[in-house]
Design an enzyme around this catalytic site. Sequence first.
Site, PDB file in Angstrom:
ATOM      1  N   HIS A  57       0.852  -1.200   0.000  1.00  0.00           N
ATOM      2  CA  HIS A  57       0.000   0.000   0.000  1.00  0.00           C
ATOM      3  C   HIS A  57       0.878   1.238   0.000  1.00  0.00           C
ATOM      4  O   HIS A  57       1.508   1.584   1.001  1.00  0.00           O
ATOM      5  CB  HIS A  57      -0.922   0.017   1.215  1.00  0.00           C
ATOM      6  CG  HIS A  57      -1.930   1.131   1.162  1.00  0.00           C
ATOM      7  ND1 HIS A  57      -3.254   0.918   0.870  1.00  0.00           N
ATOM      8  CD2 HIS A  57      -1.805   2.469   1.346  1.00  0.00           C
ATOM      9  CE1 HIS A  57      -3.910   2.068   0.887  1.00  0.00           C
ATOM     10  NE2 HIS A  57      -3.034   3.030   1.174  1.00  0.00           N
ATOM     11  N   HIS A  59       1.511   5.373  -2.187  1.00  0.00           N
ATOM     12  CA  HIS A  59       1.030   6.416  -3.099  1.00  0.00           C
ATOM     13  C   HIS A  59       2.243   7.043  -3.781  1.00  0.00           C
ATOM     14  O   HIS A  59       2.808   8.018  -3.298  1.00  0.00           O
ATOM     15  CB  HIS A  59       0.226   7.470  -2.334  1.00  0.00           C
ATOM     16  CG  HIS A  59      -1.074   6.967  -1.810  1.00  0.00           C
ATOM     17  ND1 HIS A  59      -2.267   7.112  -2.497  1.00  0.00           N
ATOM     18  CD2 HIS A  59      -1.364   6.296  -0.670  1.00  0.00           C
ATOM     19  CE1 HIS A  59      -3.246   6.550  -1.793  1.00  0.00           C
ATOM     20  NE2 HIS A  59      -2.716   6.047  -0.687  1.00  0.00           N
ATOM     21  N   GLN A 152      -9.511   9.323  -5.502  1.00  0.00           N
ATOM     22  CA  GLN A 152      -9.243  10.042  -4.251  1.00  0.00           C
ATOM     23  C   GLN A 152     -10.423  10.910  -3.799  1.00  0.00           C
ATOM     24  O   GLN A 152     -10.704  11.018  -2.607  1.00  0.00           O
ATOM     25  CB  GLN A 152      -8.002  10.926  -4.416  1.00  0.00           C
ATOM     26  CG  GLN A 152      -7.673  11.828  -3.237  1.00  0.00           C
ATOM     27  CD  GLN A 152      -7.133  11.088  -2.038  1.00  0.00           C
ATOM     28  OE1 GLN A 152      -5.978  10.721  -1.999  1.00  0.00           O
ATOM     29  NE2 GLN A 152      -7.989  10.849  -1.046  1.00  0.00           N
ATOM     30  N   HIS A 210      -9.350   1.690  -0.093  1.00  0.00           N
ATOM     31  CA  HIS A 210      -9.213   2.444   1.149  1.00  0.00           C
ATOM     32  C   HIS A 210     -10.559   2.300   1.860  1.00  0.00           C
ATOM     33  O   HIS A 210     -11.570   2.825   1.379  1.00  0.00           O
ATOM     34  CB  HIS A 210      -8.968   3.919   0.858  1.00  0.00           C
ATOM     35  CG  HIS A 210      -7.584   4.234   0.398  1.00  0.00           C
ATOM     36  ND1 HIS A 210      -7.019   3.675  -0.725  1.00  0.00           N
ATOM     37  CD2 HIS A 210      -6.645   5.091   0.915  1.00  0.00           C
ATOM     38  CE1 HIS A 210      -5.794   4.163  -0.881  1.00  0.00           C
ATOM     39  NE2 HIS A 210      -5.544   5.020   0.098  1.00  0.00           N
ATOM     40  N   GLU A 213     -11.062   4.459   6.637  1.00  0.00           N
ATOM     41  CA  GLU A 213      -9.929   5.179   7.221  1.00  0.00           C
ATOM     42  C   GLU A 213     -10.495   6.346   8.023  1.00  0.00           C
ATOM     43  O   GLU A 213     -10.465   7.500   7.619  1.00  0.00           O
ATOM     44  CB  GLU A 213      -8.968   5.663   6.135  1.00  0.00           C
ATOM     45  CG  GLU A 213      -7.687   6.232   6.707  1.00  0.00           C
ATOM     46  CD  GLU A 213      -6.744   6.771   5.642  1.00  0.00           C
ATOM     47  OE1 GLU A 213      -5.659   7.231   6.023  1.00  0.00           O
ATOM     48  OE2 GLU A 213      -7.105   6.759   4.447  1.00  0.00           O
ATOM     49  N   ASP A 309       2.511   3.377   2.831  1.00  0.00           N
ATOM     50  CA  ASP A 309       1.473   4.352   2.525  1.00  0.00           C
ATOM     51  C   ASP A 309       2.048   5.647   1.954  1.00  0.00           C
ATOM     52  O   ASP A 309       1.780   5.992   0.808  1.00  0.00           O
ATOM     53  CB  ASP A 309       0.611   4.637   3.755  1.00  0.00           C
ATOM     54  CG  ASP A 309      -0.731   5.279   3.401  1.00  0.00           C
ATOM     55  OD1 ASP A 309      -1.026   5.441   2.203  1.00  0.00           O
ATOM     56  OD2 ASP A 309      -1.496   5.609   4.323  1.00  0.00           O
ATOM     57  N   TRP A 315       0.602  14.094   3.356  1.00  0.00           N
ATOM     58  CA  TRP A 315       0.088  13.453   4.566  1.00  0.00           C
ATOM     59  C   TRP A 315       1.172  13.112   5.584  1.00  0.00           C
ATOM     60  O   TRP A 315       0.892  12.917   6.744  1.00  0.00           O
ATOM     61  CB  TRP A 315      -0.665  12.171   4.196  1.00  0.00           C
ATOM     62  CG  TRP A 315      -1.889  12.440   3.391  1.00  0.00           C
ATOM     63  CD1 TRP A 315      -3.143  12.723   3.872  1.00  0.00           C
ATOM     64  CD2 TRP A 315      -1.994  12.497   1.970  1.00  0.00           C
ATOM     65  NE1 TRP A 315      -4.014  12.935   2.823  1.00  0.00           N
ATOM     66  CE2 TRP A 315      -3.339  12.800   1.652  1.00  0.00           C
ATOM     67  CE3 TRP A 315      -1.089  12.297   0.920  1.00  0.00           C
ATOM     68  CZ2 TRP A 315      -3.782  12.916   0.329  1.00  0.00           C
ATOM     69  CZ3 TRP A 315      -1.527  12.426  -0.386  1.00  0.00           C
ATOM     70  CH2 TRP A 315      -2.869  12.731  -0.668  1.00  0.00           C
TER      71      TRP A 315
END
Length: 425
Positions: A57, A59, A152, A210, A213, A309, A315
């Site tokens: 996982h 991005h 997203q 996802h 979350e 992630d 983030w």
Amino acid sequence: MLDLILRNCTLADGRTGIDVGIEAGRIIAVTPHLAATADSLIDVEGQLVTAPFVDAHFHMDSTLSYGLPRVNESGTLLEGIALWGELKPLLTQEMLVERALAYCDWAVAKGLLAIRSHVDVCDPRLLAVEALLHVREKVKPYLDLQLVAFPQDGVLRAPGVLAKLTRALDMGVDVVGGIPHFERTMSDGAESVRILCELAAERGLRVDMHCDESDDPMSRHIETLAFHTQRLGLQGRVNGSHLTSMHSMDNYYVSKLIPLIHEAGVTAIANPLINITLQGRHDTYPKRRGMTRVPELMAAGITVAFGHDCVMDPWYPLGSADMLEVAQMGLHVAQMTGQDAMRACFEAVTTAPAHILGLEGYGIAVGCKADMVVLQARDSVEAIRLRATRLVVIQAGKVISRTPAATATLDLRGRPSMVDWMACR
């Protein structure tokens, strides 16, 4: 004569004094005292030899973009999403490719040879999709990059996203993604799960959503995902990522939910570094840890992996492609300090994510691909404790990265000393 022999290996299952023989990019022998010669020989002197790390996982479209166009001052998930929305119009394909390739170099040096990356499909240009498809081909000789079509902004919440997601799949993206908890209503979230699972079933693709979350214990889209997995015969092809709301659910409901996930053959990915950072932000004290119920899921027979992630993006301002850092955080957050539990955390960044990605020929066994990492550690627990140096990284039977062993010389000002403590052991 073989191409390469690794002698005196320790394997993650505890076997010692093992030789690994490699020919034509495959492992052809795993045995003590291999009676053969090779063009190249590496004596690993009892160090741990493992299959490569796998990140299930990530991005990659946002990685290494920290500070663009500004810093996430609150550190929250929602500000990160807003910040990514500000950044997207400024992106160019060249920027995306350059950062992704730089990260892939980091990954290889850390023994990370397979990554599943979610790629945002909400931009009408599908710029990130085009960029990462290019990167996937560029790194194919040494890194397995699997791409997820990730809406997203919500597949129903934002106009035209389902068409863009479908177009991304047509372009060659591997996996169907989703974000049901970010849709406008719970019912829209449930509907998005149905639509996306049916799309995957029609195309014979895997699903990675996802899912939940959130700190909201009423965010229960994983239940819907398990239902549609069974309804559509998708067992073994569906994963729920994050599942952080499960941290806050009441125990009675969880006692029903976990067997449903297991029965449906759905796997789970926790993201310890990010879950512990982003969840519980509305709490004063006590603060929730946020990560899903990893030990309970594992005890039920559900395959659970840990993902990185984010690395230096809207983030998360930290990270270095080190899956042992991820395993170490997961171990602490889940309080998995028993010997078997710590070994399970090592498997959560190796064999478990390899299973989730469906990697062919993964492992240290005869017939497997000759992809492996020599770690400066004597077992998997010590590897996590030390975040062990990746002494040698091997892909298809060829050495593609070396790192000098970590050493320290102690100067105790004339007193008797122990010198060259390897990795401070």
